[in-house]
Design an enzyme around this catalytic site. Structure first.
Site, PDB file in Angstrom:
ATOM      1  N   ILE A  59       0.888  -1.154   0.000  1.00  0.00           N
ATOM      2  CA  ILE A  59       0.000   0.000   0.000  1.00  0.00           C
ATOM      3  C   ILE A  59       0.930   1.208   0.000  1.00  0.00           C
ATOM      4  CG2 ILE A  59      -0.232   0.107   2.505  1.00  0.00           C
ATOM      5  CD1 ILE A  59      -3.188   0.964   2.028  1.00  0.00           C
ATOM      6  N   VAL A  61       1.211   5.693  -0.903  1.00  0.00           N
ATOM      7  CA  VAL A  61       0.656   6.996  -1.249  1.00  0.00           C
ATOM      8  C   VAL A  61       1.823   7.876  -1.672  1.00  0.00           C
ATOM      9  CG1 VAL A  61      -0.580   9.032  -0.386  1.00  0.00           C
ATOM     10  CG2 VAL A  61      -1.252   6.745   0.391  1.00  0.00           C
ATOM     11  N   GLU A  93       3.484  -7.592   6.189  1.00  0.00           N
ATOM     12  CA  GLU A  93       4.801  -7.320   6.756  1.00  0.00           C
ATOM     13  C   GLU A  93       5.037  -5.823   6.602  1.00  0.00           C
ATOM     14  OE1 GLU A  93       4.804  -9.615   4.057  1.00  0.00           O
ATOM     15  OE2 GLU A  93       4.960 -11.485   5.152  1.00  0.00           O
ATOM     16  N   ASN A  98       9.349   1.784  10.055  1.00  0.00           N
ATOM     17  CA  ASN A  98       8.327   2.597   9.389  1.00  0.00           C
ATOM     18  C   ASN A  98       7.208   2.901  10.395  1.00  0.00           C
ATOM     19  OD1 ASN A  98       6.376   3.758   7.755  1.00  0.00           O
ATOM     20  ND2 ASN A  98       6.760   2.360   6.044  1.00  0.00           N
ATOM     21  N   TYR A 105      -1.548   0.741  10.560  1.00  0.00           N
ATOM     22  CA  TYR A 105      -2.038  -0.627  10.720  1.00  0.00           C
ATOM     23  C   TYR A 105      -2.592  -0.869  12.119  1.00  0.00           C
ATOM     24  CZ  TYR A 105       0.551  -1.227   6.364  1.00  0.00           C
ATOM     25  OH  TYR A 105       1.027  -1.096   5.085  1.00  0.00           O
TER      26      TYR A 105
END
Length: 136
Positions: A59, A61, A93, A98, A105
């Protein structure tokens, strides 16, 4: 979004990866009936659903479009679609360094489920990955 545009966006978002995903790899995901790809303005997500389990493959952006809720909205849609395809659990994962992604999440209900030492190979050196999971 074309596979070429997906690869270009992915490369911009993960510029510290030793090798960004190619347009050919995105084309394989597009052709794979187990995969679902959602795109939004300057964002994309890929999930693979097999039996009752979903894996968030990526995912991202665009850097200039971050902090506007795009990732959260995209993740919600991916979870909804995976659930509608019969998935009862999703995992992923995420690089242990990060913090923004891990917070995203966690807010979406994912919890730590494991650890993979030196999972990501970056130009700056290996980085471990947190495995996270949630029920759908």
């Amino acid at each position: 979004m074309t596979p070429e545009a997906m690869a270009a966006l992915h490369a911009r978002c993960f510029d510290d990866a030793p090798r960004p995903w190619s347009a050919a790899e995105f084309a394989e995901y597009v052709a794979d009936p187990a995969c679902l790809i959602e795109t939004a303005d300057a964002a994309l997500g890929v999930v693979r659903v097999v039996a009752d389990e979903a894996e968030l493959l990526t995912i991202c952006v665009a850097p200039e479009a971050r902090r506007g809720g795009r990732a959260a909205g995209l993740l919600d849609r991916l979870i909804e679609i995976a659930s509608s395809r019969g998935a009862t659990r999703m995992f992923l994962e995420v690089a242990e360094d990060n913090a923004a992604a891990r917070a995203l999440y966690t807010r979406a209900g994912f919890t730590d489920a494991g650890y993979r030492k030196s999972y990501y190979r970056r130009a700056s050196g290996p980085v471990g990955a947190r495995v996270m999971a949630r029920r759908l």
